[in-house]
Design a protein around this motif. Structure first.
Motif, short mmCIF file in Angstrom:
data_model
loop_
_atom_site.label_atom_id
_atom_site.label_comp_id
_atom_site.label_asym_id
_atom_site.label_seq_id
_atom_site.Cartn_x
_atom_site.Cartn_y
_atom_site.Cartn_z
N VAL A 17 7.45 4.01 6.04
CA VAL A 17 8.66 4.47 6.52
C VAL A 17 8.84 2.58 7.84
N GLY A 18 7.54 2.29 8.14
CA GLY A 18 7.37 1.12 9.16
C GLY A 18 7.86 0.01 7.87
N ASP A 19 7.48 -0.34 7.10
CA ASP A 19 7.66 -1.27 6.03
C ASP A 19 9.35 -1.30 5.45
N ALA A 20 9.94 -0.17 5.44
CA ALA A 20 11.36 0.17 5.17
C ALA A 20 12.02 0.29 6.62
N LEU A 21 12.22 0.84 7.63
CA LEU A 21 12.70 0.11 8.64
C LEU A 21 12.21 -1.25 9.28
N GLY A 22 10.80 -2.24 8.88
CA GLY A 22 10.96 -3.03 9.16
C GLY A 22 12.05 -4.38 8.27
N GLY A 23 12.08 -3.96 7.12
CA GLY A 23 12.61 -4.46 6.30
C GLY A 23 13.82 -5.50 6.49
N ALA A 24 14.25 -4.53 6.78
CA ALA A 24 15.73 -4.85 7.56
C ALA A 24 15.89 -6.18 8.63
N GLY A 66 16.40 2.16 3.94
CA GLY A 66 15.56 2.40 4.26
C GLY A 66 14.93 1.81 2.70
N HIS A 67 15.23 0.90 1.74
CA HIS A 67 14.03 0.75 0.99
C HIS A 67 12.83 -0.56 1.53
N VAL A 68 12.22 0.44 0.14
CA VAL A 68 11.10 -0.25 1.14
C VAL A 68 10.34 -1.04 0.36
N THR A 69 9.86 -2.22 0.64
CA THR A 69 8.96 -3.24 -0.05
C THR A 69 8.20 -3.83 -1.12
N ASP A 70 7.82 -4.69 -0.97
CA ASP A 70 6.47 -5.42 -1.45
C ASP A 70 4.43 -4.91 -1.22
N ASP A 71 4.87 -4.10 0.23
CA ASP A 71 4.43 -4.15 1.06
C ASP A 71 4.08 -2.56 0.40
N THR A 72 4.73 -1.75 0.41
CA THR A 72 4.66 -0.24 -0.30
C THR A 72 4.05 -0.20 -1.88
N LEU A 73 4.93 -1.40 -2.32
CA LEU A 73 4.85 -1.08 -3.84
C LEU A 73 3.36 -1.62 -4.30
N MET A 74 2.39 -2.55 -3.56
CA MET A 74 1.34 -3.05 -3.64
C MET A 74 0.45 -1.64 -2.94
N THR A 75 0.95 -1.29 -2.14
CA THR A 75 0.13 -0.06 -1.55
C THR A 75 -0.06 1.19 -2.09
N HIS A 76 0.58 1.59 -3.09
CA HIS A 76 0.98 1.93 -4.14
C HIS A 76 0.18 1.72 -5.19
N ALA A 77 0.12 0.32 -5.80
CA ALA A 77 -0.20 0.28 -7.27
C ALA A 77 -1.32 0.31 -6.83
N GLU A 341 15.05 9.74 5.07
CA GLU A 341 15.77 8.63 4.23
C GLU A 341 15.46 7.24 3.24
N VAL A 342 14.07 7.45 3.68
CA VAL A 342 13.52 6.53 3.97
C VAL A 342 13.02 6.79 1.52
N THR A 343 11.91 8.04 1.65
CA THR A 343 12.20 8.34 0.55
C THR A 343 13.56 8.64 -0.60
N HIS A 344 14.42 9.18 -0.31
CA HIS A 344 15.29 9.39 -0.84
C HIS A 344 16.04 7.56 -1.21
N ALA A 345 16.51 6.92 -0.03
CA ALA A 345 17.29 5.55 -0.76
C ALA A 345 15.76 4.50 -1.42
N SER A 346 14.80 5.07 -1.45
CA SER A 346 13.62 4.24 -2.21
C SER A 346 13.54 4.91 -3.54
N LYS A 347 13.72 5.61 -3.33
CA LYS A 347 13.21 7.24 -4.57
C LYS A 347 11.97 7.20 -5.16
N LEU A 348 11.19 7.19 -3.70
CA LEU A 348 9.73 6.80 -4.14
C LEU A 348 9.80 9.33 -3.92
N ASP A 349 8.39 8.78 -4.75
CA ASP A 349 7.83 10.79 -4.60
C ASP A 349 6.86 10.27 -4.31
N LEU A 350 6.57 10.45 -2.98
CA LEU A 350 5.82 10.06 -2.16
C LEU A 350 4.47 11.41 -1.70
#
Length: 387
Positions: A17-24, A66-77, A341-350
């Motif tokens: 959520v920090g990533d998604a809010l801060g990305g804006a 609500g879109h996450v950025t590369d911070d979250t993509l790399m974390t989940h990888a 909002e973030v999981t829905h907008a980013s299609k995250l299966d958190l």
């Protein structure tokens, strides 16, 4: 949900959520942010540039909404790599496991609104991993040397803190090893300290003071000096009882970290010596994140919102602050409306990411406990041995 799963969820949800809010708001000044949004940002907002597809051709990303950025993509990888290995990782796993995920598996990238490779979303300092490890066959332990020195390795080190839960020194050492494949100098150092902060935050009964103590004890050189300066400013802010001006804390933290930040005051026009190796400098993001956690006494909502309104590299600052606060208090600390909002907008299966990371932590912790018992037995035998 078990206590362990709750802490893992707190870290990963807080970071996302920090990533998604801060990305804006990334890359902009506080004044520009307030002008664009009619005041300070208080939740999920739309992109700063409505014509985002063409406004910045080198980085046509749909930030905000609500879109996450590369911070979250790399974390989940990295969570995926831990899930495959179910063990501690080394720099060699960056080459054998992480890079193949970056270049070989398409996944939903919210900012591109399409399935794509992680490589196609990350920026130049992260593309370095692929260039050096996949194409250059560099030694993973030192392939970060020569890269742009930035927060790129730090932003996704939260999983390292989780697998070393309660042992900040071990988290620091593992992250320093991993980050050697990606970064050098103070970029690598910050990765170690952030992992240590998450490990400290997730220990049973941990407090903000425990996180700050671990960070101060392990940080080196300019990173240590920057953290000390920022935490002193945060302590002064709290001692004064805060401020009626919601911008004052961020101004104090920026002034404290500025002497150590190589980027300079104009974020989109970096100074000539920006991002070069140094023993006296620091990345900006980690000290500021720690300062926000300290000033707000671990309150995730307050720390993340100040990170978002700080501007500059706001998504990474908010990612780090969110992860640390989430580790301290668990998933309940993460505002439910943001997470939805973030999981829905980013299609995250958190939930799936949290489940995988939790199982990894359990397996690694059991292995660590077994090795610790074996080591204790060996030491007893050594200490009790006679000539």
């Amino acid at each position: 949900m078990s206590w362990l799963q709750d802490r893992v969820a707190g870290v990963l949800a807080g970071a996302a959520v920090g990533d998604a809010l801060g990305g804006a708001t990334e890359g902009w000044t506080p004044e520009q942010i307030e002008e664009r949004h009619g005041g300070r940002v208080t939740g999920v907002v739309g992109p700063f540039l409505p014509d985002w597809r063409t406004a910045r051709p080198i980085a046509p990303y749909h930030k905000g909404d609500g879109h996450v950025t590369d911070d979250t993509l790399m974390t989940h990888a990295l969570v995926e790599v831990y899930g495959t290995r179910r063990s501690h990782l080394t720099a060699h796993h960056m080459a054998s496991d992480l890079v193949p995920l970056m270049i070989g598996e398409r996944r939903w990238v919210p900012e591109l609104e399409d399935e794509a490779l992680i490589l196609q979303r990350v920026f130049l300092a992260e593309k370095w991993l692929v260039a050096k490890l996949h194409y250059g066959h560099a030694d993973p332990r030192e392939s970060g040397v020569g890269n742009i020195v930035n927060c790129g390795a730090t932003m996704y080190m939260a999983p390292v803190g989780l697998v070393n839960l309660g042992d900040p020194a071990a988290a620091y050492a593992e992250a320093i090893d991993l980050a050697g494949a990606h970064q050098s100098s103070y970029g690598r150092e910050a990765a170690g300290v952030f992992a240590a902060a998450v490990a400290a935050a997730c220990a049973p009964g941990a407090s903000v003071a425990d996180v700050l103590t671990a960070s101060r004890a392990l940080a080196k050189d300019g990173t240590a000096a920057a953290i000390e300066a920022v935490l002193t400013a945060a302590e002064q802010f709290r001692a004064a009882g805060g401020s009626d001006d919601p911008r004052e804390l961020n101004r104090m933290l920026r002034a404290a970290v500025a002497p150590y930040d190589t980027v300079g005051e104009t974020y989109r026009a970096p100074a000539m010596d920006a991002r070069l190796p140094s023993r006296t400098k620091s990345i900006e993001e980690l000290p500021v994140a720690l300062g926000l956690v300290a000033a707000h006494e671990g309150d995730l909502r307050a720390a993340v919102l100040d990170a978002v309104n700080y501007g500059r590299d706001s998504d990474s600052i908010a990612t780090m602050a969110g992860a640390i606060c989430g580790g301290l208090a668990g998933q309940a600390a993460v505002p439910a409306e943001w997470l939805t909002e973030v999981t829905h907008a980013s299609k995250l299966d958190l939930d799936a990411v949290v489940a995988s990371m939790t199982e990894t932590v359990r397996v690694v912790a059991a292995d660590d406990a077994r090795r610790a018992q074996e080591r204790a037995g060996l030491l007893e035998a050594v200490l009790g041995a006679t000539a």
